[in-house]
Write a protein that holds these residues in place. Structure first.
Motif, PDB file in Angstrom:
ATOM      1  N   PRO A 157      -2.575  28.698 -40.790  1.00 28.93           N
ATOM      2  CA  PRO A 157      -3.472  27.820 -40.030  1.00 28.93           C
ATOM      3  C   PRO A 157      -3.191  26.351 -40.315  1.00 28.93           C
ATOM      4  N   VAL A 158      -3.838  25.485 -39.538  1.00 27.30           N
ATOM      5  CA  VAL A 158      -3.620  24.056 -39.704  1.00 27.30           C
ATOM      6  C   VAL A 158      -4.730  23.458 -40.553  1.00 27.30           C
ATOM      7  N   ASP A 159      -4.460  22.291 -41.107  1.00 29.51           N
ATOM      8  CA  ASP A 159      -5.432  21.622 -41.965  1.00 29.51           C
ATOM      9  C   ASP A 159      -6.720  21.332 -41.192  1.00 29.51           C
ATOM     10  N   GLY A 160      -7.860  21.686 -41.794  1.00 25.19           N
ATOM     11  CA  GLY A 160      -9.150  21.453 -41.166  1.00 25.19           C
ATOM     12  C   GLY A 160      -9.617  22.557 -40.244  1.00 25.19           C
ATOM     13  N   GLU A 161      -8.841  23.617 -40.112  1.00 28.86           N
ATOM     14  CA  GLU A 161      -9.207  24.692 -39.184  1.00 28.86           C
ATOM     15  C   GLU A 161     -10.339  25.546 -39.753  1.00 28.86           C
ATOM     16  N   THR A 162     -11.204  26.032 -38.863  1.00 31.85           N
ATOM     17  CA  THR A 162     -12.268  26.962 -39.234  1.00 31.85           C
ATOM     18  C   THR A 162     -11.843  28.370 -38.840  1.00 31.85           C
ATOM     19  N   LEU A 163     -11.914  29.299 -39.798  1.00 31.87           N
ATOM     20  CA  LEU A 163     -11.455  30.663 -39.589  1.00 31.87           C
ATOM     21  C   LEU A 163     -12.623  31.632 -39.703  1.00 31.87           C
ATOM     22  N   ALA A 164     -12.543  32.722 -38.969  1.00 29.45           N
ATOM     23  CA  ALA A 164     -13.532  33.785 -39.102  1.00 29.45           C
ATOM     24  C   ALA A 164     -13.173  34.646 -40.309  1.00 29.45           C
ATOM     25  N   PRO A 165     -14.156  35.202 -41.009  1.00 28.16           N
ATOM     26  CA  PRO A 165     -13.844  36.092 -42.134  1.00 28.16           C
ATOM     27  C   PRO A 165     -12.985  37.268 -41.672  1.00 28.16           C
ATOM     28  N   GLY A 166     -12.095  37.712 -42.561  1.00 28.34           N
ATOM     29  CA  GLY A 166     -11.232  38.839 -42.220  1.00 28.34           C
ATOM     30  C   GLY A 166      -9.774  38.511 -42.449  1.00 28.34           C
ATOM     31  N   ALA A 167      -8.911  39.243 -41.766  1.00 25.69           N
ATOM     32  CA  ALA A 167      -7.467  39.093 -41.960  1.00 25.69           C
ATOM     33  C   ALA A 167      -6.963  37.794 -41.333  1.00 25.69           C
ATOM     34  N   VAL A 168      -6.198  37.048 -42.109  1.00 30.40           N
ATOM     35  CA  VAL A 168      -5.599  35.794 -41.646  1.00 30.40           C
ATOM     36  C   VAL A 168      -4.112  35.836 -41.963  1.00 30.40           C
ATOM     37  N   LYS A 169      -3.291  35.519 -40.988  1.00 31.53           N
ATOM     38  CA  LYS A 169      -1.847  35.450 -41.223  1.00 31.53           C
ATOM     39  C   LYS A 169      -1.475  33.998 -41.506  1.00 31.53           C
ATOM     40  N   ILE A 170      -0.918  33.763 -42.684  1.00 37.31           N
ATOM     41  CA  ILE A 170      -0.444  32.431 -43.067  1.00 37.31           C
ATOM     42  C   ILE A 170       1.056  32.392 -42.817  1.00 37.31           C
ATOM     43  N   GLN A 171       1.510  31.396 -42.062  1.00 37.38           N
ATOM     44  CA  GLN A 171       2.921  31.316 -41.685  1.00 37.38           C
ATOM     45  C   GLN A 171       3.469  29.925 -41.966  1.00 37.38           C
ATOM     46  N   GLY A 172       4.770  29.862 -42.187  1.00 38.34           N
ATOM     47  CA  GLY A 172       5.390  28.572 -42.427  1.00 38.34           C
ATOM     48  C   GLY A 172       6.898  28.661 -42.451  1.00 38.34           C
ATOM     49  N   ALA A 173       7.510  27.610 -42.953  1.00 38.53           N
ATOM     50  CA  ALA A 173       8.967  27.540 -43.054  1.00 38.53           C
ATOM     51  C   ALA A 173       9.337  26.823 -44.340  1.00 38.53           C
ATOM     52  N   ALA A 174      10.499  27.158 -44.869  1.00 35.75           N
ATOM     53  CA  ALA A 174      11.005  26.527 -46.091  1.00 35.75           C
ATOM     54  C   ALA A 174      12.475  26.188 -45.896  1.00 35.75           C
ATOM     55  N   TRP A 175      12.945  25.197 -46.644  1.00 31.80           N
ATOM     56  CA  TRP A 175      14.355  24.818 -46.560  1.00 31.80           C
ATOM     57  C   TRP A 175      14.769  24.148 -47.863  1.00 31.80           C
ATOM     58  N   ALA A 176      16.075  24.011 -48.047  1.00 32.39           N
ATOM     59  CA  ALA A 176      16.607  23.381 -49.255  1.00 32.39           C
ATOM     60  C   ALA A 176      17.976  22.800 -48.929  1.00 32.39           C
ATOM     61  N   GLY A 177      18.753  22.501 -49.972  1.00 31.85           N
ATOM     62  CA  GLY A 177      20.059  21.892 -49.782  1.00 31.85           C
ATOM     63  C   GLY A 177      21.194  22.861 -50.027  1.00 31.85           C
ATOM     64  N   GLU A 178      21.938  22.627 -51.122  1.00 30.09           N
ATOM     65  CA  GLU A 178      23.124  23.432 -51.402  1.00 30.09           C
ATOM     66  C   GLU A 178      22.796  24.879 -51.755  1.00 30.09           C
ATOM     67  N   TYR A 179      21.545  25.127 -52.160  1.00 25.21           N
ATOM     68  CA  TYR A 179      21.164  26.472 -52.581  1.00 25.21           C
ATOM     69  C   TYR A 179      20.120  27.036 -51.618  1.00 25.21           C
ATOM     70  N   PRO A 180      20.339  28.228 -51.062  1.00 29.75           N
ATOM     71  CA  PRO A 180      19.396  28.804 -50.096  1.00 29.75           C
ATOM     72  C   PRO A 180      18.033  29.097 -50.719  1.00 29.75           C
ATOM     73  N   ILE A 181      17.028  29.186 -49.865  1.00 27.05           N
ATOM     74  CA  ILE A 181      15.688  29.578 -50.291  1.00 27.05           C
ATOM     75  C   ILE A 181      15.696  31.067 -50.627  1.00 27.05           C
ATOM     76  N   THR A 182      15.182  31.415 -51.809  1.00 23.24           N
ATOM     77  CA  THR A 182      15.146  32.817 -52.222  1.00 23.24           C
ATOM     78  C   THR A 182      13.733  33.382 -52.301  1.00 23.24           C
ATOM     79  N   SER A 183      12.721  32.518 -52.384  1.00 22.54           N
ATOM     80  CA  SER A 183      11.351  33.028 -52.415  1.00 22.54           C
ATOM     81  C   SER A 183      10.375  31.935 -52.013  1.00 22.54           C
ATOM     82  N   VAL A 184       9.239  32.366 -51.492  1.00 26.32           N
ATOM     83  CA  VAL A 184       8.112  31.482 -51.193  1.00 26.32           C
ATOM     84  C   VAL A 184       6.857  32.167 -51.703  1.00 26.32           C
ATOM     85  N   GLU A 185       6.033  31.413 -52.408  1.00 23.72           N
ATOM     86  CA  GLU A 185       4.756  31.923 -52.891  1.00 23.72           C
ATOM     87  C   GLU A 185       3.626  31.167 -52.207  1.00 23.72           C
ATOM     88  N   VAL A 186       2.518  31.868 -51.995  1.00 25.28           N
ATOM     89  CA  VAL A 186       1.373  31.275 -51.305  1.00 25.28           C
ATOM     90  C   VAL A 186       0.129  31.460 -52.165  1.00 25.28           C
TER      91      VAL A 186
END
Length: 228
Positions: A46-75
């Motif tokens: 979701p976006v900053d300031g968004e109001t969500l209903a209780p229940g399941a929420v899918k959090i999505q995004g993207a990651a990037w780096a330089g010479e070394y690829p992204i190997t994990s993302v934690e939330v």
């Protein structure tokens, strides 16, 4: 066989080799060129300031780096106290974007701070607190997205566009040739910091007349100082 000695390597794109206090002047001898990218990630839903209903929420995004690829993302859904691994997309390449997502069960109503941090193949992870440097290079502190979980339906969001004052001719001539107005508006610097920034840009070739320096700093401080 040797480091390029052009302007941007020797003068412009450099950052401190040691920790410095915000706003402090840094000796050029204590600076090193920017030669790589650090891992970084953003939450797009979701976006900053968004109001969500209780229940399941899918959090999505993207990651990037330089010479070394992204190997994990934690939330995290509790301001960074606890972290869970996100599911990564199939793309894995240096200098490349990698999409990610995770499911979050928003069981209780209230305010939450969502965060995401990426790690690259070299083992470097985004920090939770960023170290300051004069030009803001390699800024990659973990993003925070504030959401509200509520049973009350959210009201339609009204986007507020920040009002940027008209730039006087001497500021346009000195600054706008290289920087957009929105970039300047986001700096929020003190008087000494604006002074050092103007002096640095003058050394780099910005057309700042000596008689205009004071007026330029006053305008920038009045509209884009720490209190704005």
């Amino acid at each position: 066989d040797k480091e390029f000695d052009g302007f941007f390597m020797k003068t412009a794109y450099r950052y401190p080799v040691r920790t410095v206090a915000p706003g402090a002047a840094v000796d050029p001898a204590d600076m090193t060129p920017v030669h790589s990218l650090r891992p970084k990630s953003v939450i797009v839903s979701p976006v900053d300031g968004e109001t969500l209903a209780p229940g399941a929420v899918k959090i999505q995004g993207a990651a990037w780096a330089g010479e070394y690829p992204i190997t994990s993302v934690e939330v995290s859904a509790d301001s960074g106290r606890n972290w869970r691994p996100a599911k990564l997309g199939p793309d894995k390449a240096k200098y490349g974007w990698r999409f990610w997502e995770t499911d979050w069960s928003a069981g209780r109503t209230g305010s939450y701070v969502l965060m995401a941090r990426a790690t690259d193949e070299a083992g470097e992870t985004q920090p939770l607190v960023e170290e300051w440097n004069p030009s803001g290079y390699l800024w990659n502190v973990a993003q925070q997205v504030r959401v509200e979980v509520s049973t009350v339906p959210a009201q339609p969001r009204v986007e507020q566009t920040p009002t940027v004052p008209p730039f006087p001719p001497q500021v346009k001539g000195a600054c706008i040739g290289c920087h957009g107005e929105d970039m300047i508006a986001g700096q929020k610097l003190t008087r000494p910091q604006w002074g050092r920034e103007i002096d640095k840009m003058t050394r780099w070739g910005a057309p700042v007349k000596p008689e205009d320096r004071g007026a330029i700093i006053e305008f920038l401080l009045s509209h884009f100082g720490p209190r704005h």
